[in-house]
Motif scaffolding. Structure first.
Motif: not given
Lengths: 268, 228
Positions: A59-66, A217-218, B66-69, B72-75
């Protein structure tokens, strides 16, 4: 196709308008798909067309982009110890993607707290020079909200699973989220940097009832237009054309002035 | 600036073959294909949070980053802004300030003619890609400024940009252009995806007193020099 200015054509012709096409944010023959995990407390494996594609997704993770070929994909979320996707906890859902587009599939809670998947299309259109894009997506089990930027309401009454988007001058904004019509933030305030030519997408996720609302955030590269012009002279001293008599006098003064300025400058 | 690794092309090809003949549907459509849509019932979180992680199927899509979104972890994008421009061959040694766009959408040029502006929404000198653009007025109320000499520069001339961190980024002039402003391709001049280069821009050509502008842009392009 990008055209290099230095590719060796005759002077004065290679800068002719229209030679350089804007770089594509996503190539035409692929779709870029990111996946955001916005369901609290529930690690999953993400299966795409039966293959475990994102293992142990937190949870809270963002994967990709594929980078996917355009087409329709079957996506299912399973427990992290599942042997295959025959017993999904969410899905399967069909996602249809087109080439040259960017998507984010968000696994999240709906307004009532049930798990769901919402595919969003990310706006890749070019921004004006010096501007970036801010997109807000409500993917939390929470009532409708107002979104604040630097103390003003930017987007009003945004409900799950809706999004709001707009282009703003590139800068760092203090963003906050309140329940619609209220002023006390339920999320934030937090600094959000909006870069020129970048779509910054902010998600509200989690559950108000369970007290685990959070932000994700993305960023998606789009492209910012170049400045429209470079007007770098305002007095005519550097005129290369025919020289009227009055300008000769001006020119002499200019030389004297330039010399003096040069000296002053050198002493800095 | 991309934070992901591209998926190997071979994986995409594999998928494309497997999915040949797929129809396309409206953007953003999702539809359930299983017998029961999971949105109808809450995810039983307790039963999912335990267990041993196993790789249970081949990863046909290759590695997925995969990274934290979390904000606080933003680049944090740290930009090493250019502060000083030196062109010895033209006796140019001038400060650089960071500039943006004016209300007309044009690049802001610093007041006077003794300071160069760096377009801060584009690449910076020393960036691995893209054209960093510096511009200065060719003249001011007193006369011509340092950039008036740009049109006399020769290929091969050395250009050095010093950044706020003290790094000295070295360039060599590779091209000198003088082009009618109406024909300048600003998208190419400011191209953020091109090979790394420094572009110095000012005005030139005929003074058009009736509009208060010069007819041309003088555009000098310099390529990075690798210092051993």
């Amino acid at each position: 196709m990008r055209t290099s200015l230095t590719a060796g054509a005759a002077a004065g012709t290679l800068l002719a308008a229209g030679l350089a096409a804007p770089a594509l944010a996503v190539e035409d023959d692929v779709a870029e798909v990111s996946v955001l995990h916005g369901i609290p407390d529930t690690p999953v494996d993400v299966y795409v067309d039966g293959a475990n594609t994102i293992d142990d997704f937190q949870p809270g993770d963002l994967a990709g982009p594929l980078e996917l070929a355009p087409g329709t994909y079957e996506v299912a979320l399973t427990a992290t110890d599942a042997a295959d996707d025959s017993d999904p906890v969410l899905g399967p859902v069909e996602l249809t993607v087109e080439g040259g587009m960017s998507y984010t599939a968000v696994a999240h809670l709906d307004a009532d707290g049930n798990a769901t998947v919402t595919p969003f299309g990310n706006d890749l259109s070019e921004t004006a020079a010096g501007e970036g894009r801010l997109t807000i997506r409500h993917t939390a089990a929470a009532p409708a909200v107002d979104v604040w930027a630097d103390g003003n309401v930017l987007f009003e009454n945004l409900a799950n699973p809706d999004e709001a988007t707009g282009d703003v001058p590139a800068a760092t904004y203090e963003a906050a989220v309140s329940l619609t019509g209220e002023t006390d933030p339920v999320l934030g305030p937090t600094d959000v940097e909006i870069q020129a030519g970048v779509n910054t997408i902010v998600y509200a996720w989690g559950s108000a009832e369970d007290g685990n609302l959070d932000l994700a955030v993305q960023t998606v590269d789009v492209h910012a237009a170049a400045p429209s012009e470079v007007q770098a002279g305002t007095y005519g001293y550097a005129d290369q054309g025919g020289i009227p008599a009055i300008a000769v006098i001006g020119g002499a003064l200019a030389l004297a002035g330039a010399a003096g300025l040069g000296l002053r400058y050198a002493r800095r | 600036m991309r934070w992901w690794r591209p998926v190997p092309r071979v994986a995409v090809v594999t998928l494309a073959v497997a999915l040949g003949g797929c129809v396309s549907a409206p953007v953003g459509e999702a539809s359930p294909t299983g017998s029961g849509r999971a949105t109808d019932e809450p995810v039983p979180a307790a039963s999912l949070s335990s267990g041993i992680d196993e790789v249970t199927a081949p990863r046909v899509l290759g590695e997925v980053e995969v990274r934290s979104a979390s904000p606080a972890d933003a680049e944090v994008v740290a930009v090493d802004e250019p502060t000083r421009l030196e062109v010895d061959a033209l006796s140019i040694d001038m400060p650089i300030e960071s500039v943006g766009v004016d209300e007309r959408g044009g690049m802001v040029i610093p007041e006077g003619a003794l300071t160069a502006g760096w377009y801060r929404f584009g690449p910076a000198p020393g960036d691995p890609a893209g054209r960093a653009v510096l511009a200065a007025h060719v003249d001011n109320a007193q006369g011509t400024g340092p950039f008036a000499r740009l049109r006399d520069i020769e290929r091969g001339a050395a250009v050095v940009v010093t950044t706020a961190s003290g790094e000295r980024v070295r360039y060599e002039v590779v091209e000198i252009e003088q082009t009618d402003k109406d024909e300048v391709d600003v998208e190419a001049v400011f191209d953020a995806d091109a090979a790394p280069a420094l572009v110095m821009v000012t005005c030139g050509g005929d003074w058009q007193a009736e509009v208060g502008h010069y007819a041309d842009n003088v555009i000098v392009t310099a390529a990075p020099v690798d210092v051993p």
